[in-house]
Design a protein around this motif. Structure first.
Motif, PDB file in Angstrom:
ATOM      1  N   GLU A   1      -5.709  -3.545 -31.756  1.00  0.00           N
ATOM      2  CA  GLU A   1      -6.854  -4.404 -31.210  1.00  0.00           C
ATOM      3  C   GLU A   1      -7.861  -3.399 -30.570  1.00  0.00           C
ATOM      4  OE1 GLU A   1      -7.086  -7.483 -27.549  1.00  0.00           O
ATOM      5  OE2 GLU A   1      -5.667  -7.885 -29.327  1.00  0.00           O
ATOM      6  N   LEU A   2      -7.768  -2.278 -30.067  1.00  0.00           N
ATOM      7  CA  LEU A   2      -8.636  -1.286 -29.737  1.00  0.00           C
ATOM      8  C   LEU A   2      -9.557  -0.908 -31.238  1.00  0.00           C
ATOM      9  CD1 LEU A   2     -10.296   0.610 -28.151  1.00  0.00           C
ATOM     10  CD2 LEU A   2      -8.334   2.089 -28.217  1.00  0.00           C
ATOM     11  N   TRP A   3      -8.595  -0.590 -32.247  1.00  0.00           N
ATOM     12  CA  TRP A   3      -9.367   0.073 -33.352  1.00  0.00           C
ATOM     13  C   TRP A   3     -10.089  -1.166 -34.035  1.00  0.00           C
ATOM     14  CZ3 TRP A   3     -10.593   4.007 -35.983  1.00  0.00           C
ATOM     15  CH2 TRP A   3     -10.556   3.974 -37.173  1.00  0.00           C
TER      16      TRP A   3
ATOM     17  N   PHE B   1      -4.896  -8.119 -25.106  1.00  0.00           N
ATOM     18  CA  PHE B   1      -5.248  -7.826 -23.815  1.00  0.00           C
ATOM     19  C   PHE B   1      -6.054  -8.956 -23.197  1.00  0.00           C
ATOM     20  CE2 PHE B   1      -5.128  -3.443 -25.805  1.00  0.00           C
ATOM     21  CZ  PHE B   1      -4.131  -3.052 -25.223  1.00  0.00           C
ATOM     22  N   GLN B   2      -6.193  -9.160 -21.900  1.00  0.00           N
ATOM     23  CA  GLN B   2      -6.741 -10.360 -21.173  1.00  0.00           C
ATOM     24  C   GLN B   2      -8.539 -10.238 -21.622  1.00  0.00           C
ATOM     25  OE1 GLN B   2      -5.137  -7.885 -19.723  1.00  0.00           O
ATOM     26  NE2 GLN B   2      -3.307  -8.671 -19.290  1.00  0.00           N
ATOM     27  N   LYS B   3      -8.905  -9.157 -21.764  1.00  0.00           N
ATOM     28  CA  LYS B   3     -10.563  -9.147 -22.154  1.00  0.00           C
ATOM     29  C   LYS B   3     -10.852  -7.875 -23.196  1.00  0.00           C
ATOM     30  CE  LYS B   3     -12.143  -9.979 -17.120  1.00  0.00           C
ATOM     31  NZ  LYS B   3     -13.143 -11.302 -17.594  1.00  0.00           N
ATOM     32  N   GLN B   4     -11.921  -7.828 -23.682  1.00  0.00           N
ATOM     33  CA  GLN B   4     -12.122  -6.936 -24.765  1.00  0.00           C
ATOM     34  C   GLN B   4     -11.950  -5.418 -24.064  1.00  0.00           C
ATOM     35  OE1 GLN B   4     -16.072  -6.936 -26.631  1.00  0.00           O
ATOM     36  NE2 GLN B   4     -16.267  -4.615 -26.206  1.00  0.00           N
TER      37      GLN B   4
ATOM     38  N   GLN C   1      -6.190  -4.841 -15.182  1.00  0.00           N
ATOM     39  CA  GLN C   1      -4.880  -5.763 -15.125  1.00  0.00           C
ATOM     40  C   GLN C   1      -4.041  -5.213 -16.376  1.00  0.00           C
ATOM     41  OE1 GLN C   1      -5.205  -9.877 -16.127  1.00  0.00           O
ATOM     42  NE2 GLN C   1      -2.959 -10.032 -16.015  1.00  0.00           N
ATOM     43  N   ILE C   2      -2.601  -4.632 -15.929  1.00  0.00           N
ATOM     44  CA  ILE C   2      -1.784  -4.584 -16.788  1.00  0.00           C
ATOM     45  C   ILE C   2      -0.271  -5.267 -16.385  1.00  0.00           C
ATOM     46  CG2 ILE C   2      -0.195  -2.698 -17.857  1.00  0.00           C
ATOM     47  CD1 ILE C   2      -2.250  -0.681 -17.083  1.00  0.00           C
TER      48      ILE C   2
ATOM     49  N   VAL D   1      -4.904   0.544 -14.604  1.00  0.00           N
ATOM     50  CA  VAL D   1      -6.034  -0.163 -15.236  1.00  0.00           C
ATOM     51  C   VAL D   1      -5.800   0.334 -16.876  1.00  0.00           C
ATOM     52  CG1 VAL D   1      -8.669   0.217 -15.517  1.00  0.00           C
ATOM     53  CG2 VAL D   1      -7.709   0.567 -13.142  1.00  0.00           C
ATOM     54  N   ARG D   2      -6.186  -0.560 -17.786  1.00  0.00           N
ATOM     55  CA  ARG D   2      -6.140  -0.237 -19.275  1.00  0.00           C
ATOM     56  C   ARG D   2      -7.394   0.390 -19.608  1.00  0.00           C
ATOM     57  NH1 ARG D   2      -1.377   0.243 -21.424  1.00  0.00           N
ATOM     58  NH2 ARG D   2      -0.716  -2.023 -20.984  1.00  0.00           N
TER      59      ARG D   2
END
Length: 340
Positions: A169-171, A189-192, A200-201, A235-236
């Motif tokens: 997802e990050l990529w 994840f909950q947001k971009q 939030q984790i 924090v992510r």
């Protein structure tokens, strides 16, 4: 003479890392079985110079195997770990399922190796949460010297802690930033996550903490000392591999920063890189692929009587998961099973 070892979940990020580390550390393996779900059945994985083909977890017989390193989720672990344990195979579990069971030891070998003998209660040993594992490696030697009263920690956790889906997802979102015609909405994840941070984790609990934060509190108490008070904000961050933590520690007695630095330099599993100059600290990209937990930015906290601050970085797929599991296996073999 070595051990008959099973790696469960061998096709995932952590499972593959377990295989790498078993090979790198020349763990005494006589026979190795790699298991996966039927969806991944037949997938090939590497163990040193050897290529192995995964077998079906659902039909595997654990009888006669010495230890099984589990790198699957809690739901699958709930089904298969008791089967392995009942068959006489010691389970070393990376999921959260057994961490809070008082009859099952939760082990970081640098901190509480004596707990290994409690595996006999259920033939299962729990591996801690990734964010907890690296922190307690730093806390334990300091606690032995000056007794810790309270810890305040803020984490900066990489997306690999959420598995391959998190990394993908990050990529994909990062690529989409530079391609306006592509939209990759949040899924894992909950947001971009690209070019963003997410406080939030895991899920929220009744007191407003997330479950990841709760894990750090409970696990630190179980591994180091139940009297330590811990508060965490997890924090992510958009980093692929490597968790970072800003840790504030309050002690019962004064501990000078220079003495703390010396203690940590001598502590097992720790590498101190702490120069008070530009770049004189370790960042997550530099710790990826390494065994050590890196400590930097050690300094007195002048706002409390007996306080220190430090920066803690480690490869979460290694010390936070696979490496710690292999270290538990080494400890189990050395202290309990003792073959050859």
């Amino acid at each position: 003479m070595g051990y008959r070892v099973v790696v469960v979940g061998a096709t995932g990020n952590v499972g593959r890392e377990m295989l790498n580390i078993l090979a790198e550390r020349q763990f005494p393996v006589d026979e190795l079985a790699v298991l996966a779900s039927r969806r991944s059945l037949g997938t090939e994985v590497s163990f040193g110079d050897t290529t192995l083909t995964t077998k079906d977890l659902d039909t595997f017989d654990f009888t006669g195997w010495d230890m099984a390193l589990f790198a699957v989720g809690s739901e699958a672990t709930k089904v298969y770990a008791p089967k392995a344990a009942k068959a006489g195979c010691v389970v070393i579990d990376n999921s959260s399922l057994y961490r809070y069971d008082p009859d099952i030891p939760l082990i970081v070998p640098e901190c509480n190796p004596q707990a290994i003998h409690d595996y006999k209660n259920k033939n299962i040993i729990a591996n801690p949460n990734c964010s907890t594992a690296q922190m307690v490696v730093a806390l334990k030697p300091l606690h032995d010297r000056a007794r810790i009263k309270r810890v305040v920690v803020s984490t900066y956790q990489s997306v690999s802690g959420a598995g391959k889906e998190g990394m993908d997802e990050l990529w994909d979102q990062t690529k989409a930033i530079y391609n306006p015609t592509t939209d990759v909405p949040p899924n894992k994840f909950q947001k971009q996550i690209a070019f963003n941070v997410i406080p939030q984790i895991d899920v929220f609990m009744e007191d407003g903490s997330t479950k990841e934060e709760w894990k750090m509190v409970v696990e630190t108490k179980k591994i180091v000392d139940p009297s330590i008070k811990v508060t965490a904000t997890c924090v992510r961050v958009p980093v692929f591999v490597g968790h970072s933590e800003a840790v504030n520690i309050e002690f019962e007695e004064f501990l000078d920063e220079d003495e703390a630095r010396d203690i940590l330099r001598e502590a097992p599993g720790i590498m101190v890189i702490d120069k008070r100059e530009d770049g004189g600290y370790v960042s997550p990209i530099e710790c990826a692929g390494d065994f050590a937990t890196f400590i930097s930015r050690i300094r007195q906290d002048s706002t409390i009587e007996n306080g220190l601050n430090l920066w803690c970085v480690s490869d979460n797929l290694r010390k936070g998961a696979a490496l710690n599991a292999v270290q538990i296996a080494e400890l189990l073999g050395r202290e309990v099973l003792k073959k050859g």
